[in-house]
Motif scaffolding. Structure first.
Motif, PDB file in Angstrom:
ATOM      1  N   ASN A   1      76.650  39.758  34.213  1.00  0.00           N
ATOM      2  CA  ASN A   1      76.622  40.459  35.497  1.00  0.00           C
ATOM      3  C   ASN A   1      77.981  41.063  35.829  1.00  0.00           C
ATOM      4  O   ASN A   1      78.061  42.127  36.436  1.00  0.00           O
TER       5      ASN A   1
ATOM      6  N   GLY B   1      70.638  42.917  25.060  1.00  0.00           N
ATOM      7  CA  GLY B   1      69.568  43.344  24.167  1.00  0.00           C
ATOM      8  C   GLY B   1      68.334  43.762  24.943  1.00  0.00           C
ATOM      9  O   GLY B   1      67.231  43.734  24.416  1.00  0.00           O
ATOM     10  N   GLY B   2      68.510  44.131  26.215  1.00  0.00           N
ATOM     11  CA  GLY B   2      67.378  44.539  27.042  1.00  0.00           C
ATOM     12  C   GLY B   2      67.737  44.332  28.486  1.00  0.00           C
ATOM     13  O   GLY B   2      68.878  44.009  28.807  1.00  0.00           O
TER      14      GLY B   2
ATOM     15  N   LEU C   1      83.660  43.266  43.835  1.00  0.00           N
ATOM     16  CA  LEU C   1      83.613  42.510  42.596  1.00  0.00           C
ATOM     17  C   LEU C   1      84.364  43.220  41.481  1.00  0.00           C
ATOM     18  O   LEU C   1      85.067  42.595  40.683  1.00  0.00           O
TER      19      LEU C   1
ATOM     20  N   PRO D   1      68.711  48.851  22.690  1.00  0.00           N
ATOM     21  CA  PRO D   1      68.311  48.523  24.070  1.00  0.00           C
ATOM     22  C   PRO D   1      68.391  49.703  25.028  1.00  0.00           C
ATOM     23  O   PRO D   1      67.661  49.723  26.015  1.00  0.00           O
ATOM     24  N   ILE D   2      69.285  50.674  24.764  1.00  0.00           N
ATOM     25  CA  ILE D   2      69.294  51.816  25.692  1.00  0.00           C
ATOM     26  C   ILE D   2      68.648  53.058  25.089  1.00  0.00           C
ATOM     27  O   ILE D   2      68.365  54.007  25.802  1.00  0.00           O
TER      28      ILE D   2
ATOM     29  N   LYS E   1      58.731  51.445  25.523  1.00  0.00           N
ATOM     30  CA  LYS E   1      59.111  50.179  26.150  1.00  0.00           C
ATOM     31  C   LYS E   1      58.080  49.118  25.809  1.00  0.00           C
ATOM     32  O   LYS E   1      56.928  49.414  25.506  1.00  0.00           O
TER      33      LYS E   1
ATOM     34  N   LYS F   1      62.773  41.176  39.561  1.00  0.00           N
ATOM     35  CA  LYS F   1      64.167  40.781  39.427  1.00  0.00           C
ATOM     36  C   LYS F   1      65.031  42.004  39.707  1.00  0.00           C
ATOM     37  O   LYS F   1      64.607  43.127  39.465  1.00  0.00           O
TER      38      LYS F   1
ATOM     39  N   ARG G   1      69.128  43.828  39.687  1.00  0.00           N
ATOM     40  CA  ARG G   1      70.447  43.773  39.057  1.00  0.00           C
ATOM     41  C   ARG G   1      71.446  43.068  39.942  1.00  0.00           C
ATOM     42  O   ARG G   1      71.416  43.230  41.153  1.00  0.00           O
ATOM     43  N   GLY G   2      72.322  42.284  39.321  1.00  0.00           N
ATOM     44  CA  GLY G   2      73.353  41.621  40.091  1.00  0.00           C
ATOM     45  C   GLY G   2      74.531  42.548  40.298  1.00  0.00           C
ATOM     46  O   GLY G   2      74.627  43.614  39.684  1.00  0.00           O
ATOM     47  N   ALA G   3      75.427  42.134  41.213  1.00  0.00           N
ATOM     48  CA  ALA G   3      76.735  42.775  41.358  1.00  0.00           C
ATOM     49  C   ALA G   3      76.699  44.219  41.834  1.00  0.00           C
ATOM     50  O   ALA G   3      77.673  44.935  41.679  1.00  0.00           O
TER      51      ALA G   3
ATOM     52  N   VAL H   1      65.023  45.548  37.861  1.00  0.00           N
ATOM     53  CA  VAL H   1      65.173  45.673  36.399  1.00  0.00           C
ATOM     54  C   VAL H   1      63.818  45.476  35.729  1.00  0.00           C
ATOM     55  O   VAL H   1      62.955  44.813  36.259  1.00  0.00           O
TER      56      VAL H   1
END
Ligand code: FES
Lengths: 650, 214
Positions: free
Chosen positions: A153, A171-172, A290, B55-56, B61, B203, B205-207, B214
């Motif tokens: 994060n 990885g995702g 942050l 992954p990107i 998907k 869920k 994304r953090g921060a 996500v």
């Protein structure tokens, strides 16, 4: 022999290489202060050896990572030593690296012409930190999982590319199999290969410029072999001894298998990152965002480190002094922050309870995995999900601890806190019984000999105080009163006879009978005593004044089996004692506390319907409370009775 | 070479015995050699790099978890999952209750059916609406707890604190707690007064200050 060596030398030229490698001149003689670089090379070699061996048994996927590490640690021959060596040598490497860096700066070994080597060293440092970060996740335990969540994060807070960086690392978009395979590829393949490459360059450039001599007149010049190598070897031996000792005496921990659905309150990074963790806890730092605390500040520090050779070049002696001051400042700040983090955690009751629980869960997972059924294909995470010994306390904390306690705590080792009138948190008084001994001999003894005291907790409840006030005002109210029920009258009215020597054995027998009726697992009952107790309960053959009073006179069903389909038919107004405290009784009671067969409508306990507590959860809870689960040698949550008693006596 | 050939074996450095080679090759040969060497290294390196960026870069998907597959019988097309609790079973005084959400989880080559996917906090405001929050801390992903004494939500990692309505109460977290969509239903049909609680579990994304799923 000689001919063979000559032939080999002719084909390879190894003599020259050996000579180059070993007969490097050491001006001023061999010194202990030169050993740090060698200990780092040694530790890295140790990591390669143990790492390759761990690799030979490790399996990176969310359903096999924890499982294979468990297997290495607990089943394989000297597996715990190999893993322990790897675990502690990794930490030793960070410590040695810090010493090496501080020494290089203080001795000015970073200055021209050694700038390049200093920068190579910085790259090596980053690689080692990367190895440590990636390695922490690989066991896929709760500790590594949640700590690494924080790291990835933080990556996502990188300006502009954050989200992509995080995705690439994971990885995702979420953690899963590919997180592990990628972390493993980094940890065991890419980063070590880079480390070898940069280390080769580092040593090559080091040899090109030679040692940065501390004091050339310290002693006569010597050569690397054997004088300096001897000192290096002794130092490496010391490092080895320390990590080996730690590996054996304090085996590396494996906490419970990672479970994203289970909250983990004990998350902390490895101790050498604690300073960064503590830094991020300053609200003043967080107020700046942050990115500032977790990326910009560390970035600036790394930047200052990196330009040290240039600083010294441009500013001369003052630059060097500045650099030295900076490195001491950093060392002090890190030491202070680390100390703060340790100190605060040690004094944080909540964190200590969370740690204890993490430890308990980890030990329990290992215990279950070692059982005859081994680990099911759906992974060790399911072992704990189905385990009453693990889930019972959690369910108790969630569903019961608002009123009840378990040995003074919530079931999970934490105290129930509430605010007093001055807005200071204090230990909250339970308003229902402490069930730590429920169904056991102590519990039954309390009921039989000291009923009002045994249920005195109820008097803390608001409903009790209200009802008491009403009845004092002359209103007629029906409520459970530990001081004023028929049972309380029986125990207090017969207190002398109950406590008399002639009835001592009888009380013991009755208690034995009642505890045996509850039948909690893990207790050895005395059959003869039970029989004697049954007679007392049903026929009332006591000595002295008690003689003729039996439990059955009111509790008609005492000694009977608990019905499979309990109904209120024939309820007499006295709670049923049929298998009182047993699993069947407890399940029915939790679902229907207000049924006439129990305490009737006057019971204030709310019913736990299947919408609140599913059948599966009820089963887990009751099995834990009645000890019906695979036995455990894992230390349980510590009793908090002393803390509670101390708070009450205040 | 410092050691002189001591035996009759041919010296390994044949060049020693010859006159220095004259630069006979044209510029073209130099160029072609350089380009070729570059190409044979670059192609595998690029391919490897691209694979690592999967992954990107990957377009297709993984199939969405749950959805219409019917594996989670209690999940609808919009992603709402029916919880075991009913409106009445949540404390009326607003005390939050922790709930584990069951869902299908797709993890690369696996689909795990009906497994615990995460945990949420549920609160009932009197007789009014039900609030649901993801219990993952929006700061850096630790778990947010309910503190009965302080009557707030608190994350023990870096001391993020939130009011019971999810609003942040100090500067640590970048945003409020992540609220989840709740729909009250009866027999699966929308009904604001219904007993069934359906939650769209997501869920985030953090921060980040924004709330990004996500
Ligand atoms: S993760 Fe919750 S405060 Fe940092």
């Amino acid at each position: 022999m000689n001919a063979l060596i000559n032939w080999l030398d002719n084909r390879t030229g190894f003599r020259e290489l050996m000579h180059e490698a070993l007969y490097e001149r050491v001006p001023g003689g061999a010194r202990w202060r030169y050993v740090w670089g060698s200990t780092l090379v040694f530790t890295f070699t140790l990591q390669m050896i143990t790492g390759f061996m761990l690799w030979s048994a490790y399996s990176p996927s969310t359903r096999t990572a924890w499982e294979s590490v468990y297997y290495i640690q607990n089943e394989m021959f000297i597996g715990y030593i190999i893993r322990g060596l790897h675990h502690y040598a990794a930490q030793a490497m960070v410590v040695l690296m810090a010493i090496h860096l501080v020494q290089v700066v203080i001795d000015g070994a970073y200055k021209a012409p050694r700038e390049m080597n200093f920068w190579l060293g910085i790259v090596l440092m980053m690689i080692v930190l990367g190895l440590s970060l990636t390695g922490y996740l690989l066991p896929w335990d709760q500790k590594g999982y949640y700590a690494t969540q924080v790291t990835t994060n933080i990556m996502s807070a990188t300006p502009v590319v954050g989200a992509e960086v995080q995705k690439l690392a994971q990885g995702g978009s979420d953690y899963g199999h590919l997180t592990l395979t990628r972390f493993f590829a980094m940890h065991a393949g890419i980063l070590p290969a880079m480390l070898v490459a940069f280390l080769t360059l580092h040593i090559y450039v080091f040899r090109r410029h030679g040692l940065k001599v501390h004091d050339a007149k310290h002693a006569p010049d010597t050569t690397f072999w054997p004088d300096q190598v001897l000192k290096d070897a002794v130092a490496c031996l010391a490092v080895l001894a320390v990590v080996l000792m730690l590996a054996i005496l304090r085996p590396a921990e494996l906490s419970a298998p990672a479970d994203p659905a289970v909250k983990f309150d004990a998350a902390r990074p490895e101790w050498y990152f604690l300073f960064l963790f503590r830094f991020l806890r300053f609200h003043a730092v967080e107020a700046l965002g942050l990115t500032f605390g977790a990326i910009i500040v560390p970035g600036i520090i790394m930047g200052i480190l990196t330009i040290m050779p240039i600083t010294a070049q441009v500013l001369g002696e003052w630059g060097h002094r500045l650099n030295k001051a900076f490195i001491w400042l950093m060392a002090t700040a890190i030491a202070v922050l680390t100390g703060m983090a340790f100190y605060e955690d040690a004094n944080d009751r909540g964190h200590q309870a969370a740690l204890a629980e993490a430890h308990r869960d980890g030990q329990r997972a290992i215990e279950l995995a070692s059982g005859p059924d081994k680990i099911p294909v759906d992974g060790a995470v399911s072992l704990l999900r189905r385990d009453p010994y693990t889930q019972g306390p959690r369910l108790f904390a969630q569903h019961c601890a608002a009123c009840h306690r378990f040995n003074g705590h919530t079931g999970r080792g934490t105290l129930v806190m509430e605010m007093n009138a001055e807005k200071v948190p204090v230990i909250g008084a339970p308003t229902a019984a402490d069930l730590g001994t429920f169904g056991k001999r102590e519990w039954m003894t309390g009921i039989v000999t000291d009923y009002s005291n045994h249920f005195a907790w109820l008097k803390n409840a608001k409903w009790h105080q209200d009802a008491k006030a009403k009845s004092a005002a002359g209103e007629s109210v029906e409520f459970i009163d530990p001081d004023g029920s028929e049972m309380a009258d029986w125990t207090s009215g017969n207190v002398e006879s109950l406590k008399s020597a002639e009835n001592a054995d009888n009380v013991k027998a009755l208690v034995e009978f009642l505890a045996a009726e509850a039948g909690h697992a893990g207790t050895d009952f005395d059959a003869a005593l039970i029989e004697q107790g049954r007679k007392l309960a049903t026929e009332g053959i006591w000595a002295g004044a008690l003689n003729g009073t039996s439990c059955k006179q009111c509790h008609e069903t005492i000694g009977d089996a608990f019905p499979a389909q309990p109904t209120d038919e024939g309820a007499s107004g006295y709670p049923t004692m049929a298998k009182y405290g047993s699993a069947a009784w407890l399940k029915d009671f939790i679902r229907n506390p207000g049924a006439a067969r129990h305490y009737g409508a006057k019971n204030q306990m709310t019913a736990s319907t299947p919408e609140k507590l599913t059948d599966t959860d009820l089963d887990l809870l009751v099995r834990w409370m009645t000890g019906n689960h695979t036995a455990s040698t894992v230390p349980d949550y510590p009793s908090q009775m002393e803390a509670v008693n101390a708070a009450i006596s205040k | 070479m410092t050691s002189s050939p001591s035996s009759s074996d041919a010296s390994p450095t044949a060049a020693d015995g010859h006159a220095p080679l004259a630069p006979r090759r044209s510029v073209l040969v130099h160029l072609v050699t350089a380009v070729l060497s570059f190409v044979i290294v670059t192609i595998p390196a690029t391919l490897g790099g691209l694979f690592f960026l999967d992954p990107i870069l990957r377009k297709r998907k993984d199939a969405e978890a749950g959805g219409k597959s019917g594996e989670v019988s209690r999940k609808d097309e919009k992603g709402f999952i029916r919880l075991n609790l009913t409106r009445d079973s949540i404390p009326a005084d607003g005390t939050p209750v922790p709930v584990t959400v069951l869902d299908d989880i797709v993890d690369a080559w696996n689909r795990f059916k009906n497994v615990p996917a995460g945990s949420i906090w549920l609160r009932k405001l009197g007789d009014g609406p039900i609030l649901a929050f993801n219990s993952t801390c929006p700061h850096l992903g630790c778990s947010v707890d309910f503190r009965p004494a302080e009557q707030d939500f608190f994350c023990p990692c870096h001391t993020s604190a939130f009011a019971l309505d999810g609003k942040k109460t100090n500067d640590v977290p970048p945003r409020d707690m992540d609220g989840l969509e709740v729909s009250m239903r009866t027999n699966g049909a929308d009904d604001p007064g219904g007993q069934e609680i359906w939650v769209r579990y997501q869920k985030f994304r953090g921060a980040t200050a924004e709330k990004i799923a996500v």
